[in-house]
Structure formats: C-alpha cells, structure tokens
Design an enzyme around this catalytic site. Structure first.
Site, PDB file in Angstrom:
ATOM      1  N   GLY A 152       0.850  -1.187   0.000  1.00  0.00           N
ATOM      2  CA  GLY A 152       0.000   0.000   0.000  1.00  0.00           C
ATOM      3  C   GLY A 152       0.885   1.236   0.000  1.00  0.00           C
ATOM      4  N   ILE A 154       2.338   2.802   2.390  1.00  0.00           N
ATOM      5  CA  ILE A 154       3.554   2.687   3.212  1.00  0.00           C
ATOM      6  C   ILE A 154       4.570   1.781   2.517  1.00  0.00           C
ATOM      7  CG2 ILE A 154       4.492   1.917   5.431  1.00  0.00           C
ATOM      8  CD1 ILE A 154       1.737   2.714   6.677  1.00  0.00           C
ATOM      9  N   ARG A 233       1.594  -5.797  12.147  1.00  0.00           N
ATOM     10  CA  ARG A 233       1.005  -6.154  13.429  1.00  0.00           C
ATOM     11  C   ARG A 233       1.714  -7.413  13.902  1.00  0.00           C
ATOM     12  NH1 ARG A 233      -0.634  -1.777  13.821  1.00  0.00           N
ATOM     13  NH2 ARG A 233      -2.777  -1.028  13.982  1.00  0.00           N
ATOM     14  N   GLU A 262       1.908  -7.972  22.575  1.00  0.00           N
ATOM     15  CA  GLU A 262       2.414  -6.603  22.591  1.00  0.00           C
ATOM     16  C   GLU A 262       1.781  -5.865  23.763  1.00  0.00           C
ATOM     17  OE1 GLU A 262       2.966  -4.698  18.740  1.00  0.00           O
ATOM     18  OE2 GLU A 262       2.138  -2.872  19.630  1.00  0.00           O
ATOM     19  N   HIS A 281       6.810  -0.425  19.016  1.00  0.00           N
ATOM     20  CA  HIS A 281       5.696   0.055  18.178  1.00  0.00           C
ATOM     21  C   HIS A 281       5.755   1.589  18.045  1.00  0.00           C
ATOM     22  CE1 HIS A 281       1.366  -0.975  16.741  1.00  0.00           C
ATOM     23  NE2 HIS A 281       1.862   0.036  16.056  1.00  0.00           N
TER      24      HIS A 281
HETATM   25  C1  8YV Z   1      -0.020   3.525  16.233  1.00  0.00           C
HETATM   26  C2  8YV Z   1      -0.586   2.017  14.165  1.00  0.00           C
HETATM   27  O1  8YV Z   1       0.665   2.619  16.943  1.00  0.00           O
HETATM   28  O2  8YV Z   1      -1.555   3.305  12.449  1.00  0.00           O
HETATM   29  C3  8YV Z   1      -1.478   2.206  12.981  1.00  0.00           C
HETATM   30  O3  8YV Z   1      -2.104   1.226  12.563  1.00  0.00           O
HETATM   31  O4  8YV Z   1      -0.311   0.955  14.582  1.00  0.00           O
HETATM   32  C4  8YV Z   1      -0.006   3.220  14.797  1.00  0.00           C
HETATM   33  O5  8YV Z   1       0.327   4.213  13.997  1.00  0.00           O
HETATM   34  C5  8YV Z   1      -1.153   3.962  17.057  1.00  0.00           C
HETATM   35  O6  8YV Z   1      -2.399   3.534  16.679  1.00  0.00           O
HETATM   36  C6  8YV Z   1      -1.118   5.386  17.404  1.00  0.00           C
HETATM   37  O7  8YV Z   1      -1.996   5.670  18.393  1.00  0.00           O
END
Ligand code: 8YV
Length: 316
Positions: A152, A154, A233, A262, A281
């Site tokens: 995607g 990223i 994840r 986690e 994370h």
């Molecule tokens: C954060 C994430 O860890 O965007 C996501 O899916 O895992 C992260 O960017 C988090 O949700 C920030 O609060």
C-alpha cells in the site's frame, strides 16, 4: 441551549486537537484513565477518538449506547469489533495517509538494522568484544533484494527508500498491481518472494487471512542469510515460529516494531538475542505525525457531526 454532542477521546492527543474538537463538542479526555474507568464518560458519547493499542470491543462499545462514530488515530483497526459496529450502524474512520513517511522511515531503518546486523554490532561494542577485534561483516543493501509483503502507500514509500539505497524491490499483494513501472516493484507470489528476498518485510493489515502468515513453513522458505522485519502487526507472525527459525538458523535475524504479545514482556527470549532488534511500536511515534493523525481523526468526527462527507471512511 441545545446540548452539545459528547466526544470521548481515549488516547493521548496534542492539546491543539482537543481544542479543535471543543469548538464543536463537549470533549472528555479519557487518555489517562484505564479502559475499566471509561464507563460513565462513554454513556453519553456519540463519538470516540481511539488508537490501535486498546481493544475497542463489545464490552467498551456496550458502555456507549449512543455511539455513532469511531474515529481511529491509526491506519489499522484490527482492535475494533467490526461486527458490533455493523450491527449498530456505527461509522468507522481511520487515519490513512497521515503517517506514511514516518512509518516508512522506521520500517526502512529496521531494514538497515537487520541487513547490516546492527543489533549484533551494537552488542559487540557494548560487551567489550570490540577490544579484541572487529565484528563479523554483514551484507550490502545495494544489490540485495527487499521483499515487501503488502504494498500500500507505506509499502511503496519503503520501496522508494530502498531503491535509493540500490536495493531490488519485489512485493506480494493478493492481486498484482498494474503499476510496477511507476512503483519500481515487481509482483511475486508469496512463496516466490520468500525464496528470493534477502530481507522480507511484513506490511499487511492484520485480518483473519494474514494472522500467522509468517509461520514455520514461511520461514523455512526463506534463505538462511535472509532477515525478517515486522512493521505491520505482531500477530501476522507466529512468535514461536520466528524464535525457532532464529534458534535453528533457518533465517539470519529479525527487526520488529510490533510483537505478539504486545508489549513483549521483560525477559522474553527475543530480547536476549543479538540477531534481533526490537522497537516498542514507534512507527508513527513522532510529534508531527501523531498530531496529524489525531487531527485527521478529529476532522472526521467534526465532519460527521456537521453531516459533511467523511475524510477517510472505512466501508464496513
Ligand atoms: C499507532 C498504528 O501505533 O496506524 C497504525 O495502525 O499501529 C499506529 O500508527 C497507534 O495507533 C497510534 O496511536
């Protein structure tokens, strides 16, 4: 005076985001409270601003009978009970687009850490072995093949960084894209990507299909010199299988920004390994990016309250 809608903010956000929400709603900031203490505040909430690190499950949603929108300050929403949202007609938004560069930077940093065996090199220095001689050599990024599982926004941003470093990029998605020339990646089947890559990167969302996709069989297909990076994840990887693959020399190392469980508890065997680098994370954890993510979530809530089109809705 008509009653203002209540918005519950369940994660730490920048003051500027709370201020923006307060222009439109009665805001309760629950970030400092444990999930168990959200009850009363959620009772009157029509909107929740949440992050991906706390389960937004049936129990939490049950405390909010008037809830109409969940706005995620994250791209991932695997922590949300989508069945409950569907059944109750609750709207969901995420924060896609607001964190691409920060997560791509961190992911590429993990690629460099893994390919150059920097966790091992740092341990070499720290442990005093530097006094006796040089650390064993790692491998070049230039000329190595990076295998991105998930491609995607990223993934494509990681590909651009890798190409600047001279890496060949291959990617796996369920459906091949039709822009290999523009993206610079070449599609592969999952097994072929595993066999060909010098560094395999997980960047897929966690779904029932991707849960545990990096298992014993997947690691067995990788080269013994290859490394594994997880920036997706934790649960897309079977932690036991990863540990076995490292212990048995099936793969050469790993760099992880996400783990299962986690947080990874102190004393976990992965921490003790010098062929593993672990970050807690932090992919999107920069001041600028987290503020942008939270502001996007807030803007989705405000758009909803004003009956305007949502910026980044998820179709449930
Ligand atoms: C954060 C994430 O860890 O965007 C996501 O899916 O895992 C992260 O960017 C988090 O949700 C920030 O609060």
């Amino acid at each position: 005076m008509t009653e203002r809608p209540r918005v519950a903010v369940t994660t730490t956000v920048a003051p500027v985001v709370l201020e923006r929400l307060r222009e439109h709603a009665d805001v309760v900031d629950l970030a400092e409270l444990p999930r168990e203490a959200w009850g009363g505040a959620l009772a009157g909430a029509v909107a929740m601003l949440c992050s991906s690190n706390v389960p937004i499950d049936g129990e939490v949603l049950g405390l909010a009978p008037h809830l109409r929108i969940v706005a995620m300050q994250s791209v991932g929403y695997d922590n949300v009970d989508l069945g409950v949202l569907r059944a109750r007609g609750i709207v969901l938004t995420n924060s896609r687009g607001s964190l691409v560069d920060a997560v791509a930077d961190l992911t590429f940093a993990l690629v460099v850490l893994a390919v150059r065996r920097l966790a091992f090199a740092m341990d070499w220095a720290r442990s005093g072995r530097w006094m006796e001689g040089d650390a064993p050599f790692a491998h070049d990024l230039a000329g190595a093949t990076l295998g991105l599982v998930g491609f995607g926004a990223i993934g494509r941003a990681v590909a651009r960084r890798a190409q600047v470093a001279g890496m060949n990029v291959v990617y796996h998605t369920r459906t091949p894209r039709d822009d290999d020339d523009a993206s610079g990646g070449n599609h592969r089947g999952f097994d072929a990507l595993l066999a060909e890559s010098d560094c395999v990167v997980a960047l897929v969302p966690l779904t029932p299909r991707t849960r545990g996709m990096f298992d014993d069989a997947a690691f067995a297909r990788m080269k013994p010199t290859a490394t594994f990076v997880n920036a997706a994840r934790g649960a897309v990887c079977d932690t036991g299988a990863l540990l076995r693959a490292l212990e048995q020399g099936t793969i050469a190392g790993a760099a992880l920004d996400v783990t299962d469980p986690e947080p990874l508890p102190p004393g976990h065997p992965l921490y003790a390994r010098t062929d593993v680098a672990i970050t807690p994370h932090v992919g999107s954890a920069t001041v600028e990016t987290r503020t942008r993510m939270a502001m996007l979530a807030a803007q989705n809530i405000i758009a909803f309250l004003r009956d305007e089109p949502l910026l980044t809705p998820i179709v449930l």
